[in-house]
Design a protein around this motif. Structure first.
Motif, mmCIF file in Angstrom:
data_model
loop_
_atom_site.group_PDB
_atom_site.id
_atom_site.type_symbol
_atom_site.label_atom_id
_atom_site.label_comp_id
_atom_site.label_asym_id
_atom_site.label_seq_id
_atom_site.Cartn_x
_atom_site.Cartn_y
_atom_site.Cartn_z
ATOM 1 N N UNK A 40 0.854 -1.185 0.000
ATOM 2 C CA UNK A 40 0.000 0.000 0.000
ATOM 3 C C UNK A 40 0.892 1.238 0.000
ATOM 4 N N UNK A 41 0.505 2.242 -0.789
ATOM 5 C CA UNK A 41 1.288 3.467 -0.853
ATOM 6 C C UNK A 41 0.473 4.602 -1.415
ATOM 7 N N UNK A 42 1.035 5.817 -1.423
ATOM 8 C CA UNK A 42 0.303 6.975 -1.942
ATOM 9 C C UNK A 42 0.116 6.888 -3.451
ATOM 10 N N UNK A 43 -0.994 7.445 -3.930
ATOM 11 C CA UNK A 43 -1.248 7.535 -5.361
ATOM 12 C C UNK A 43 -0.192 8.433 -5.991
ATOM 13 N N UNK A 44 0.450 7.965 -7.056
ATOM 14 C CA UNK A 44 1.494 8.721 -7.743
ATOM 15 C C UNK A 44 0.953 9.223 -9.068
ATOM 16 N N UNK A 45 1.087 10.507 -9.310
ATOM 17 C CA UNK A 45 0.720 11.057 -10.607
ATOM 18 C C UNK A 45 1.603 10.418 -11.675
ATOM 19 N N UNK A 77 6.066 -7.436 -18.532
ATOM 20 C CA UNK A 77 5.258 -8.192 -17.588
ATOM 21 C C UNK A 77 6.180 -8.517 -16.419
ATOM 22 N N UNK A 78 5.692 -8.628 -15.203
ATOM 23 C CA UNK A 78 4.296 -8.636 -14.775
ATOM 24 C C UNK A 78 3.693 -7.242 -14.642
ATOM 25 N N UNK A 79 2.408 -7.214 -14.379
ATOM 26 C CA UNK A 79 1.646 -5.977 -14.221
ATOM 27 C C UNK A 79 1.278 -5.775 -12.759
ATOM 28 N N UNK A 80 1.236 -4.532 -12.355
ATOM 29 C CA UNK A 80 0.770 -4.210 -11.019
ATOM 30 C C UNK A 80 -0.670 -3.700 -11.107
ATOM 31 N N UNK A 81 -1.598 -4.398 -10.449
ATOM 32 C CA UNK A 81 -2.994 -3.951 -10.388
ATOM 33 C C UNK A 81 -3.091 -2.906 -9.288
ATOM 34 N N UNK A 82 -3.501 -1.695 -9.637
ATOM 35 C CA UNK A 82 -3.519 -0.574 -8.699
ATOM 36 C C UNK A 82 -4.967 -0.243 -8.329
ATOM 37 N N UNK A 83 -5.352 -0.609 -7.114
ATOM 38 C CA UNK A 83 -6.729 -0.406 -6.654
ATOM 39 C C UNK A 83 -6.756 0.735 -5.651
ATOM 40 N N UNK A 84 -7.668 1.678 -5.782
ATOM 41 C CA UNK A 84 -7.728 2.752 -4.798
ATOM 42 C C UNK A 84 -8.114 2.231 -3.422
ATOM 43 N N UNK A 85 -7.484 2.770 -2.397
ATOM 44 C CA UNK A 85 -7.834 2.402 -1.029
ATOM 45 C C UNK A 85 -9.299 2.717 -0.758
ATOM 46 N N UNK A 86 -9.678 3.934 -1.079
ATOM 47 C CA UNK A 86 -11.075 4.342 -0.936
ATOM 48 C C UNK A 86 -11.458 5.151 -2.163
ATOM 49 N N UNK A 87 -12.592 4.869 -2.742
ATOM 50 C CA UNK A 87 -13.018 5.594 -3.927
ATOM 51 C C UNK A 87 -14.530 5.724 -3.948
ATOM 52 N N UNK A 88 -15.017 6.732 -4.659
ATOM 53 C CA UNK A 88 -16.441 6.898 -4.928
ATOM 54 C C UNK A 88 -16.665 6.607 -6.401
ATOM 55 N N UNK A 89 -17.430 5.572 -6.702
ATOM 56 C CA UNK A 89 -17.638 5.156 -8.083
ATOM 57 C C UNK A 89 -18.555 6.124 -8.812
ATOM 58 N N UNK A 90 -18.181 6.468 -10.044
ATOM 59 C CA UNK A 90 -19.007 7.369 -10.843
ATOM 60 C C UNK A 90 -20.275 6.671 -11.321
ATOM 61 N N UNK A 91 -20.178 5.367 -11.557
ATOM 62 C CA UNK A 91 -21.333 4.577 -11.980
ATOM 63 C C UNK A 91 -21.475 3.371 -11.056
#
Length: 283
Positions: free
Chosen positions: A99-104, A117-131
């Motif tokens: 876990x770490x800060x979101x990087x621009x 490869x490999x790929x890093x799947x980056x999931x937000x810790x907390x998010x508000x879904x638009x849909x």
């Protein structure tokens, strides 16, 4: 929270689904407290508010909010529900994460290759879904599947749900230059069989060639011509192991006019000739 955080899952392996459900709490109910749960716990609120803390950080989740709780540390309710609250939850396992800060994207390291490869799947810790309804429908399908059965359907729905969360994070971090680079990459992938120059891209995307090159190098670490070349080689690898086509036909199929030149480029990039590559993976 002052900073936005992401949970990065390194792949392979892919996340492994365990269980999911839909819960409704009445006013006064609390989410259970846990310590070192051992699984990721993703919460998605449908109605009401859920008050959740993790290792000293606290969130109030409302409709459409999703939160990823880690397999290590303490999860707890810091306040009971003040109204009836309904939420989905899904538990999954993954062994290589941080876990770490979101990087621009402008601050992120340039990749060695756009096809690494490999790929890093980056999931937000907390998010508000638009849909959120799309995620609600997906979770509804997931919880209706019978316990102990439908393994692949559950895995696929988990992957699609995590993709919804990940795409939200990606959009937050994208710059205009990054979006242009993605448009260039898509154009190259759709037209890789054709002869493409920087001027072709400029005409198609309505940006100056030098700006397009800068954007591609920032996002992918290569020029458009280099990206096209690498994509053709990746496509050649697929055709070598999935068809019985001749080397000449594959060279023509991926946009090379001359088969010997294709073989030379392939060996320079892969380390072996196309024929040896085919034998290696088919024998």
């Amino acid at each position: 929270m002052d900073k936005e955080f992401i949970v990065a899952l390194q792949t392979p392996p892919l996340p492994y689904y365990w269980e999911s459900g839909r819960s409704t709490f009445r006013a006064g109910d609390r989410h259970p407290n846990r310590r070192n749960f051992g699984l990721f716990d993703v919460l998605l609120v449908v109605d009401g508010e859920l008050h959740i803390g993790e290792n000293g950080t606290e969130w109030t989740l409302a409709t459409g909010d999703a939160l990823v709780l880690l397999p290590e540390g303490e999860h707890y309710s810091f306040r009971p529900c003040e109204q009836e609250t309904t939420f989905y939850w899904v538990h999954f396992e993954h062994v290589d994460w941080h876990q770490g800060p979101l990087i621009e994207e402008s601050e992120a390291a340039i990749p060695l290759s756009p096809f690494d490869k490999p790929k890093s799947i980056r999931i937000p810790k907390k998010t508000t879904l638009l849909n959120p309804q799309l995620a609600f429908d997906m979770m509804h399908q997931l919880v209706l599947l019978p316990v102990g059965e439908s393994f692949w359907e559950k895995q696929q729905l988990l992957f699609r749900f995590l993709a919804i969360l990940e795409n939200g994070t990606s959009d937050m971090a994208k710059t205009p230059a990054s979006r242009l680079a993605e448009s260039v990459a898509l154009f190259l992938q759709q037209n890789y069989q054709e002869e493409i120059t920087n001027e072709t891209l400029s005409s198609a995307l309505h940006f100056h060639p030098s700006y397009i090159v800068r954007c591609m190098k920032m996002k992918y670490g290569v020029t458009p011509v280099q990206y096209l070349h690498q994509f053709r080689i990746e496509r050649a690898k697929q055709l070598l192991v999935s068809t019985e086509w001749s080397i000449d036909r594959i060279a023509t199929e991926i946009g090379f006019q001359y088969s010997p030149y294709f073989s030379t480029c392939f060996k320079r990039n892969v380390g072996i000739s196309p024929l040896l590559f085919r034998k290696k993976y088919l024998n």
